[in-house]
Design a protein around this motif. Structure first.
Motif, mmCIF file in Angstrom:
data_model
loop_
_atom_site.group_PDB
_atom_site.id
_atom_site.type_symbol
_atom_site.label_atom_id
_atom_site.label_comp_id
_atom_site.label_asym_id
_atom_site.label_seq_id
_atom_site.Cartn_x
_atom_site.Cartn_y
_atom_site.Cartn_z
ATOM 1 N N GLY A 117 0.837 -1.190 0.000
ATOM 2 C CA GLY A 117 0.000 0.000 0.000
ATOM 3 C C GLY A 117 0.874 1.242 0.000
ATOM 4 O O GLY A 117 2.054 1.198 -0.338
ATOM 5 N N ARG A 135 5.154 3.515 -2.264
ATOM 6 C CA ARG A 135 3.898 2.958 -2.783
ATOM 7 C C ARG A 135 4.172 1.545 -3.278
ATOM 8 O O ARG A 135 5.019 1.333 -4.141
ATOM 9 C CB ARG A 135 3.361 3.824 -3.918
ATOM 10 C CG ARG A 135 2.076 3.271 -4.537
ATOM 11 C CD ARG A 135 1.670 4.040 -5.779
ATOM 12 N NE ARG A 135 0.973 5.261 -5.440
ATOM 13 C CZ ARG A 135 1.325 6.473 -5.886
ATOM 14 N NH1 ARG A 135 2.391 6.597 -6.651
ATOM 15 N NH2 ARG A 135 0.634 7.545 -5.558
ATOM 16 N N ILE A 166 -2.122 12.038 -3.532
ATOM 17 C CA ILE A 166 -2.530 10.938 -2.649
ATOM 18 C C ILE A 166 -3.564 11.462 -1.659
ATOM 19 O O ILE A 166 -3.337 12.471 -0.980
ATOM 20 C CB ILE A 166 -1.327 10.375 -1.886
ATOM 21 C CG1 ILE A 166 -0.312 9.782 -2.865
ATOM 22 C CG2 ILE A 166 -1.770 9.322 -0.872
ATOM 23 C CD1 ILE A 166 0.990 9.341 -2.205
ATOM 24 N N ALA A 167 -4.697 10.795 -1.579
ATOM 25 C CA ALA A 167 -5.738 11.200 -0.636
ATOM 26 C C ALA A 167 -5.304 10.847 0.790
ATOM 27 O O ALA A 167 -4.702 9.782 1.010
ATOM 28 C CB ALA A 167 -7.047 10.507 -0.970
ATOM 29 N N ASN A 169 -6.813 9.622 3.263
ATOM 30 C CA ASN A 169 -7.321 8.339 3.757
ATOM 31 C C ASN A 169 -6.652 7.137 3.089
ATOM 32 O O ASN A 169 -6.867 5.998 3.518
ATOM 33 C CB ASN A 169 -8.840 8.253 3.551
ATOM 34 C CG ASN A 169 -9.589 9.191 4.476
ATOM 35 O OD1 ASN A 169 -9.094 9.564 5.539
ATOM 36 N ND2 ASN A 169 -10.790 9.576 4.078
ATOM 37 N N ASP A 170 -5.857 7.379 2.057
ATOM 38 C CA ASP A 170 -5.215 6.279 1.333
ATOM 39 C C ASP A 170 -3.816 5.957 1.850
ATOM 40 O O ASP A 170 -3.177 5.026 1.357
ATOM 41 C CB ASP A 170 -5.114 6.613 -0.161
ATOM 42 C CG ASP A 170 -6.473 6.639 -0.836
ATOM 43 O OD1 ASP A 170 -7.422 6.049 -0.271
ATOM 44 O OD2 ASP A 170 -6.588 7.263 -1.911
ATOM 45 N N VAL A 171 -3.331 6.724 2.803
ATOM 46 C CA VAL A 171 -1.954 6.558 3.259
ATOM 47 C C VAL A 171 -1.913 6.125 4.718
ATOM 48 O O VAL A 171 -2.698 6.579 5.546
ATOM 49 C CB VAL A 171 -1.153 7.874 3.062
ATOM 50 C CG1 VAL A 171 -1.728 8.999 3.906
ATOM 51 C CG2 VAL A 171 0.325 7.667 3.360
ATOM 52 N N ARG A 193 -5.223 6.962 9.688
ATOM 53 C CA ARG A 193 -4.333 5.803 9.852
ATOM 54 C C ARG A 193 -2.950 6.274 10.282
ATOM 55 O O ARG A 193 -2.076 6.518 9.455
ATOM 56 C CB ARG A 193 -4.260 5.008 8.550
ATOM 57 C CG ARG A 193 -5.596 4.420 8.104
ATOM 58 C CD ARG A 193 -5.560 3.997 6.652
ATOM 59 N NE ARG A 193 -4.428 3.102 6.386
ATOM 60 C CZ ARG A 193 -3.939 2.902 5.168
ATOM 61 N NH1 ARG A 193 -4.456 3.533 4.115
ATOM 62 N NH2 ARG A 193 -2.922 2.074 4.995
#
Length: 217
Positions: A117, A135, A166-167, A169-171, A193
């Motif tokens: 991720g 990534r 990059i959003a 919430n995606d990291v 996160r």
């Protein structure tokens, strides 16, 4: 610590005078010198004759700076960094086999070892933060930023994510170093996160010792 080369040298002498066992002989000795004077280049750009030029373009070098470099196969990058020559010479007198590192490569390689991720590792030191992003176990970003407040830290994290589209919430964010309660609360309020590991020391693998080089500016 920070200050003029003379002040740093005096502080190092005080440390070695106060902690006698530091002067003993060691099989190996490594020093991570935390500084904003670092830059990364692709391996294809690697040329010992031009490394100082790359670094001087990113951060003007002082006359007494030594230019070092470290090749990272994991990150597929060459880190170029500066260390005050007075400090380097002083530490060489204590440890003839000492190897110097900038904080960027150990942090990047630590990030690459994390789960799949998008992972952002942030290490907070005195008035500096290092931000490394990977990534799918591929290194894509690193920078060292000067900061003076928790808001500065939030700004540069958001800046890096926006630059890479990059959003938030995606990291997954791995936070280490000198993390104040204010920083914890501010980041937790803005990112879902976050893992807090204040006791992480930038790791240096044993294989780093075999491929460290010194260039004099």
């Amino acid at each position: 610590f920070s200050g003029s080369q003379e002040l740093i040298s005096e502080k190092v002498s005080d440390i070695y005078n106060d902690i006698g066992w530091l002067s003993q002989s060691f099989i190996s000795c490594s020093c991570v010198f935390i500084s904003r004077k670092n830059t990364l280049i692709p391996p294809s750009y690697y040329n010992k004759e031009t490394l100082a030029t790359f670094l001087n373009f990113a951060y003007p070098l002082d006359e007494m700076d030594e230019v070092h470099y470290k090749i990272s196969e994991q990150a597929q990058a060459v880190a170029i960094f500066a260390i005050p020559s007075m400090l380097a010479s002083q530490l060489y007198t204590y440890h003839h086999n000492i190897c110097f590192f900038n904080q960027c490569i150990p942090l990047i390689e630590y990030t690459l070892k994390q789960r799949n991720g998008i992972v952002m590792a942030i290490n907070i030191s005195n008035k500096l933060i290092d931000v490394a992003i990977c990534r799918e176990n591929r290194f894509i970003f690193h920078n060292t930023f000067s900061v003076s407040s928790a808001v500065d830290i939030l700004y540069y994290i958001a800046f890096a994510l926006k630059q890479l589209e990059i959003a938030p919430n995606d990291v997954g964010i791995l936070l280490s170093g000198y993390v104040s309660n204010e920083v914890k609360h501010l980041l937790k309020a803005n990112f879902a996160r976050i893992s807090l590991s204040e006791d992480i020391v930038l790791p240096i693998a044993k294989d780093h010792i075999t491929d460290h080089y010194l260039l004099l500016s």
